[in-house]
Design an enzyme around this catalytic site. Structure first.
Site, mmCIF file in Angstrom:
data_model
loop_
_atom_site.group_PDB
_atom_site.id
_atom_site.type_symbol
_atom_site.label_atom_id
_atom_site.label_comp_id
_atom_site.label_asym_id
_atom_site.label_seq_id
_atom_site.Cartn_x
_atom_site.Cartn_y
_atom_site.Cartn_z
ATOM 1 N N GLY A 13 -8.880 0.513 -8.041
ATOM 2 C CA GLY A 13 -7.779 1.389 -7.642
ATOM 3 C C GLY A 13 -7.179 2.097 -8.833
ATOM 4 N N ALA A 14 -8.041 2.528 -9.752
ATOM 5 C CA ALA A 14 -7.576 3.065 -11.041
ATOM 6 C C ALA A 14 -7.287 4.550 -11.022
ATOM 7 C CB ALA A 14 -8.617 2.755 -12.127
ATOM 8 N N GLY A 15 -7.416 5.191 -9.879
ATOM 9 C CA GLY A 15 -7.263 6.644 -9.834
ATOM 10 C C GLY A 15 -5.839 7.141 -9.860
ATOM 11 N N ARG A 16 -4.866 6.264 -9.597
ATOM 12 C CA ARG A 16 -3.471 6.704 -9.590
ATOM 13 C C ARG A 16 -2.552 5.488 -9.641
ATOM 14 N NH1 ARG A 16 -1.973 8.354 -3.328
ATOM 15 N NH2 ARG A 16 -2.768 6.471 -2.344
ATOM 16 N N SER A 142 2.613 -8.965 -4.502
ATOM 17 C CA SER A 142 3.782 -8.132 -4.200
ATOM 18 C C SER A 142 4.931 -9.028 -3.772
ATOM 19 C CB SER A 142 3.448 -7.156 -3.063
ATOM 20 O OG SER A 142 4.608 -6.522 -2.563
ATOM 21 N N TYR A 154 0.064 -6.625 5.365
ATOM 22 C CA TYR A 154 0.211 -6.508 3.906
ATOM 23 C C TYR A 154 0.809 -7.779 3.309
ATOM 24 C CZ TYR A 154 1.467 -4.139 -0.517
ATOM 25 O OH TYR A 154 1.586 -3.759 -1.826
ATOM 26 N N LYS A 158 -1.076 -10.147 0.586
ATOM 27 C CA LYS A 158 -0.511 -10.377 -0.741
ATOM 28 C C LYS A 158 -0.207 -11.857 -0.984
ATOM 29 C CE LYS A 158 -0.614 -6.208 -2.409
ATOM 30 N NZ LYS A 158 -1.628 -5.891 -3.450
#
Length: 252
Positions: A13-16, A142, A154, A158
């Site tokens: 998930g390194a794109g943003r 989270s 979610y 988490k």
């Protein structure tokens, strides 16, 4: 000399958002980084920034919920850089809804990306880490792991990552590998702003309201999380394992 000189990191998930900030932060300390994501354009932009820092980056198209894609991306990393020292399980999606409105797909998509993805990446990475008797695995949990309205999928995912983290710490510790999780609170990212808009709130107003109840009186930035991840990725954290560190501007 950076404290991560010679190390190789794999960030999902390194794109943003937090993933991009983490990849940049690791590179600043000398790590070479694989940017694994389905957002290739975003990763290319991050890679360009990393190369401007004087480090190296590899962009790998990777759906973390698919075993073949994960194993191929990890092998690409080892083929290019010769090793793999740091895994950051950051990839995530949200499909928020109240339980009676939540679809099977809402549940399964979140479970697949967060839990199955972390499992597949950790299993692939540990093969190389065990051989070299060194590794750092950091997963993104989270504050929602403590329960949050409209996030049964979610929150469960988490919380599951916390259990996975503790188990990895026990199983992999004898091989010089630590496993920890970082649990962010309110972090100002495009994802949290999009969530606010979807709920009918103005993102900036929501940030201002949240800041009033957070003890440090501000919301977090991706860099706040990246700084903690960078410590956990370093040799300095070698006696820290199986821990869940909340990065939330106050106690949790």
């Amino acid at each position: 000399m950076g404290k991560l000189d010679g190390r190789v990191a794999f960030v999902t998930g390194a794109g943003r958002g937090i993933g991009a900030a983490t990849a940049m932060r690791l590179a600043e300390d000398g790590a070479r980084v694989t940017l694994a994501d389905i957002d290739i354009d975003g990763c290319k932009q991050v890679a360009a920034e990393i190369e401007r820092l004087g480090s190296q980056a590899l962009v790998a198209s990777c759906n973390v919920a698919e075993r073949a894609a994960v194993e191929a991306a990890v092998q690409q990393t080892v083929d290019k850089f010769g090793r793999l020292d740091i895994l950051v399980n950051n990839a995530g999606v949200i499909r928020d809804n109240l339980l009676f409105k939540m679809s099977d797909d809402d549940w399964e998509t979140v479970m697949n990306v967060h839990l199955r993805g972390a499992f597949l990446c950790s299993r692939a990475a540990q093969t190389h880490m065990v051989k070299q008797k060194y590794g750092r695995i950091i997963s993104l949990s989270s504050t929602s792991a403590l329960g949050n309205r409209g996030q049964s999928n979610y929150s469960t995912a988490k919380a599951g990552l916390q259990g996975l983290t503790r188990t990895l710490a026990i199983e992999l510790g004898p091989f010089g590998i630590t496993a920890n999780a970082v649990a962010p609170g309110f972090i100002d990212t495009e994802m949290t702003r999009a969530t606010a808009r979807r709920m009918g709130f103005d993102p900036q107003e929501r940030i201002e309201a949240a800041s009033k109840v957070i003890p440090v009186r501000r919301v977090g930035q991706p860099r706040d999380v990246a700084n903690v991840i960078c410590f956990l990725a370093s040799e300095e954290s070698g006696y820290v394992s199986g821990q869940i560190i909340y990065v939330a501007g106050g106690p949790r």
